[in-house]
Design a protein around this motif. Sequence first.
Motif, PDB file in Angstrom:
ATOM      1  N   GLY A  36       0.823  -1.206   0.000  1.00  0.00           N
ATOM      2  CA  GLY A  36       0.000   0.000   0.000  1.00  0.00           C
ATOM      3  C   GLY A  36       0.856   1.255   0.000  1.00  0.00           C
ATOM      4  N   GLY A  49       2.691   3.735   1.392  1.00  0.00           N
ATOM      5  CA  GLY A  49       3.274   3.966   2.708  1.00  0.00           C
ATOM      6  C   GLY A  49       3.800   5.375   2.880  1.00  0.00           C
ATOM      7  N   ARG A  50       3.935   6.067   1.766  1.00  0.00           N
ATOM      8  CA  ARG A  50       4.400   7.463   1.852  1.00  0.00           C
ATOM      9  C   ARG A  50       3.803   8.283   0.722  1.00  0.00           C
ATOM     10  NH1 ARG A  50      10.450   7.909  -0.516  1.00  0.00           N
ATOM     11  NH2 ARG A  50      10.486   6.040  -1.792  1.00  0.00           N
ATOM     12  N   ARG A  57       4.239   0.626   7.504  1.00  0.00           N
ATOM     13  CA  ARG A  57       5.083  -0.362   8.178  1.00  0.00           C
ATOM     14  C   ARG A  57       6.205   0.361   8.924  1.00  0.00           C
ATOM     15  NH1 ARG A  57       6.748  -3.592   3.346  1.00  0.00           N
ATOM     16  NH2 ARG A  57       6.429  -1.567   2.384  1.00  0.00           N
ATOM     17  N   GLY A  84       8.436   2.417   7.761  1.00  0.00           N
ATOM     18  CA  GLY A  84       8.969   3.595   7.070  1.00  0.00           C
ATOM     19  C   GLY A  84       8.529   4.908   7.692  1.00  0.00           C
ATOM     20  N   ASP A  85       9.246   5.970   7.328  1.00  0.00           N
ATOM     21  CA  ASP A  85       8.954   7.285   7.907  1.00  0.00           C
ATOM     22  C   ASP A  85       7.939   8.070   7.089  1.00  0.00           C
ATOM     23  OD1 ASP A  85      10.405   7.978   5.679  1.00  0.00           O
ATOM     24  OD2 ASP A  85      12.056   8.926   6.754  1.00  0.00           O
ATOM     25  N   GLY A  86       7.530   7.517   5.965  1.00  0.00           N
ATOM     26  CA  GLY A  86       6.521   8.195   5.151  1.00  0.00           C
ATOM     27  C   GLY A  86       7.057   9.358   4.340  1.00  0.00           C
ATOM     28  N   ARG A  87       8.356   9.544   4.376  1.00  0.00           N
ATOM     29  CA  ARG A  87       8.935  10.738   3.762  1.00  0.00           C
ATOM     30  C   ARG A  87       9.853  10.413   2.593  1.00  0.00           C
ATOM     31  NH1 ARG A  87       5.590  14.773   4.814  1.00  0.00           N
ATOM     32  NH2 ARG A  87       5.217  15.098   7.016  1.00  0.00           N
ATOM     33  N   ASN A 129       4.868  -2.369  -8.634  1.00  0.00           N
ATOM     34  CA  ASN A 129       5.363  -1.243  -9.423  1.00  0.00           C
ATOM     35  C   ASN A 129       5.030  -1.404 -10.903  1.00  0.00           C
ATOM     36  OD1 ASN A 129       6.432  -0.064  -7.118  1.00  0.00           O
ATOM     37  ND2 ASN A 129       8.474  -0.928  -7.419  1.00  0.00           N
ATOM     38  N   ASP A 142       6.749   4.527 -10.371  1.00  0.00           N
ATOM     39  CA  ASP A 142       7.600   4.263  -9.214  1.00  0.00           C
ATOM     40  C   ASP A 142       9.079   4.242  -9.557  1.00  0.00           C
ATOM     41  OD1 ASP A 142       5.343   4.250  -7.751  1.00  0.00           O
ATOM     42  OD2 ASP A 142       5.729   2.372  -6.731  1.00  0.00           O
ATOM     43  N   THR A 195      14.748   5.005   0.118  1.00  0.00           N
ATOM     44  CA  THR A 195      13.798   4.635   1.164  1.00  0.00           C
ATOM     45  C   THR A 195      14.577   4.329   2.411  1.00  0.00           C
ATOM     46  OG1 THR A 195      13.744   2.408   0.274  1.00  0.00           O
ATOM     47  CG2 THR A 195      11.995   3.907  -0.346  1.00  0.00           C
TER      48      THR A 195
HETATM   49  P1  AMP Z   1       8.825   0.908  -3.496  1.00  0.00           P
HETATM   50  O1  AMP Z   1       9.986  -0.022  -3.394  1.00  0.00           O
HETATM   51  O2  AMP Z   1       9.214   2.371  -3.472  1.00  0.00           O
HETATM   52  O3  AMP Z   1       7.897   0.574  -4.593  1.00  0.00           O
HETATM   53  O4  AMP Z   1       8.029   0.741  -2.124  1.00  0.00           O
HETATM   54  C1  AMP Z   1       7.544  -0.486  -1.663  1.00  0.00           C
HETATM   55  C2  AMP Z   1       6.649  -0.243  -0.485  1.00  0.00           C
HETATM   56  O5  AMP Z   1       7.343   0.418   0.577  1.00  0.00           O
HETATM   57  C3  AMP Z   1       5.430   0.618  -0.760  1.00  0.00           C
HETATM   58  O6  AMP Z   1       4.392   0.121   0.044  1.00  0.00           O
HETATM   59  C4  AMP Z   1       5.889   1.971  -0.307  1.00  0.00           C
HETATM   60  O7  AMP Z   1       4.813   2.843  -0.002  1.00  0.00           O
HETATM   61  C5  AMP Z   1       6.689   1.623   0.926  1.00  0.00           C
HETATM   62  N1  AMP Z   1       7.672   2.631   1.281  1.00  0.00           N
HETATM   63  C6  AMP Z   1       8.807   2.934   0.607  1.00  0.00           C
HETATM   64  N2  AMP Z   1       9.491   3.910   1.222  1.00  0.00           N
HETATM   65  C7  AMP Z   1       8.786   4.264   2.325  1.00  0.00           C
HETATM   66  C8  AMP Z   1       8.951   5.215   3.386  1.00  0.00           C
HETATM   67  N3  AMP Z   1      10.020   6.028   3.452  1.00  0.00           N
HETATM   68  N4  AMP Z   1       7.998   5.272   4.333  1.00  0.00           N
HETATM   69  C9  AMP Z   1       6.926   4.463   4.295  1.00  0.00           C
HETATM   70  N5  AMP Z   1       6.710   3.554   3.332  1.00  0.00           N
HETATM   71  C10 AMP Z   1       7.616   3.439   2.359  1.00  0.00           C
END
Ligand code: AMP
Length: 474
Positions: A88, A90-91, A120, A122-125, A252, A261, A474
Amino acid sequence: MPTPIRFDNSYIRLPARFFAALAPTPVAAPKGVRVNVALARDLGIDPDWLAGDDGVAAIAGNALPPGAEPLAMAYSGHQFGHWSGQLGDGRAILLGETVVPDGRRYDIHLKGSGRTPFSRGGDGRAALGPVLREFLIGEGMHALGIPTTRVLAAVTTGESVLRQEGPLPGAVLARVALGHVRVGTFEHFAARDDDEAVRILADYCLARFYPALAEGPERYARLLETVIARTAALIAKWQCVGFIHGVMNTDNMSISGETIDYGPCAFMDVYHPGTVFSSIDHGGRYAYANQPRIAQWNLARFATALLPLLGAEEPAAIAAAQTAIDAFPAQFDAAYLAGMRAKLGLAGAEDGDRALVADLLERMADRHLDFTNTFRDLADGVDCEALGDWRDAWAARRARGATSAEAMAAANPVYIPRNHRVEAALAAAYEGNLAPFDQLLEVLRAPFERRPAFVIYAAPPAAHEVVEATFCGT
Ligand code: AMP
Ligand code: MG
């Protein structure tokens, strides 16, 4: 005052289990970085509003623009081949959608906008570097004619984010896409045996992305076939410019056939089929040459998720899905070969063309030739000695059917977002200097036209400039 973004939201009308409704998290001190003026105008959004205090506050998440109905999308996915049952946004936050005069609907989507129920650990940023990287590469891809999300605006937050490299300035971007529904969105509901949700999502995607197919009992099979065809065409375009996505996880892979992405992605300099840039791709799963195969694997996950819609009897549904998936290699191949014929200036189609391309690539790999420049040199009539007697075979083939020099030039960019240039622009931006970013963006927006002032942007990296790995940030 007129409404700055004319929202017309549809995703939020889907059942509640498709998303979490929540607003972005405000930031300490938002500051505008850059606005994509041309894109804003195309969307009927005033670029001056976007660059002003209200626009910056909207992108930063400090003030919701009127009509926004923010949400984080729910999805799951296969990451590096392994199932992750709850990912989902996450940021990221979908602010809503806007419909342009020709009827196309676009998501207005924030990234780096704070934690959500899907964050999860992650910092959301997001940090400034990856935000500007996504800006550059998205615009570069768009100018190369490749379907892609595009950055509409970027702001800094006045907060720092902690990454491998240490604390970095935080940033938020707003991006625009035909849609952010992913293969992983379908998998999310299929994994929960929620056939009803899979059907609702399929009907939503049909109505939104493929309205011509939206009627009739065969519409789900048509959806599958069309997404397969779109993806085959997309990956062929990636291969023809040497683009490596880096994280082709099923979360992605878009259903609208766009590149989405941007993480540790990059364009190849020296051609080698095994090229990998992503610092997290230890096994080389997402290497350049693997991309078509991985896309097919991802599409098989999509087909599997759609099974309940493809027939009442499971064996018949599986057979239909298999037939659709089996069509991918031929579709990819046809699109790739057409792309390569254009790059080599070949008119018509001959059986030997495939071998001619393969022979060229083999020589390029052996001799460590630059992918982009080798093709462009051929287009510009430069005698590429390193290609040896391949040149004779190519000339003989062109004697039987050749396109114009102009057509060939239009199929072979001079400028791609070379990694060392991207990294240099980001490093300068971290020092507060956006001039290299601005100039690189200008170069990338007209990639086929050689301009004397921009010679350095066509040059491969010197040995000390080679970028070995790229990070998701990330
Ligand atoms: P990605 O590898 O960027 O496609 O991300 C995979 C998953 O990790 C997705 O659910 C993203 O929303 C989550 N995610 C990546 N970076 C962060 C972050 N800094 N904070 C929260 N969620 C993250
Ligand atoms: Mg993702």
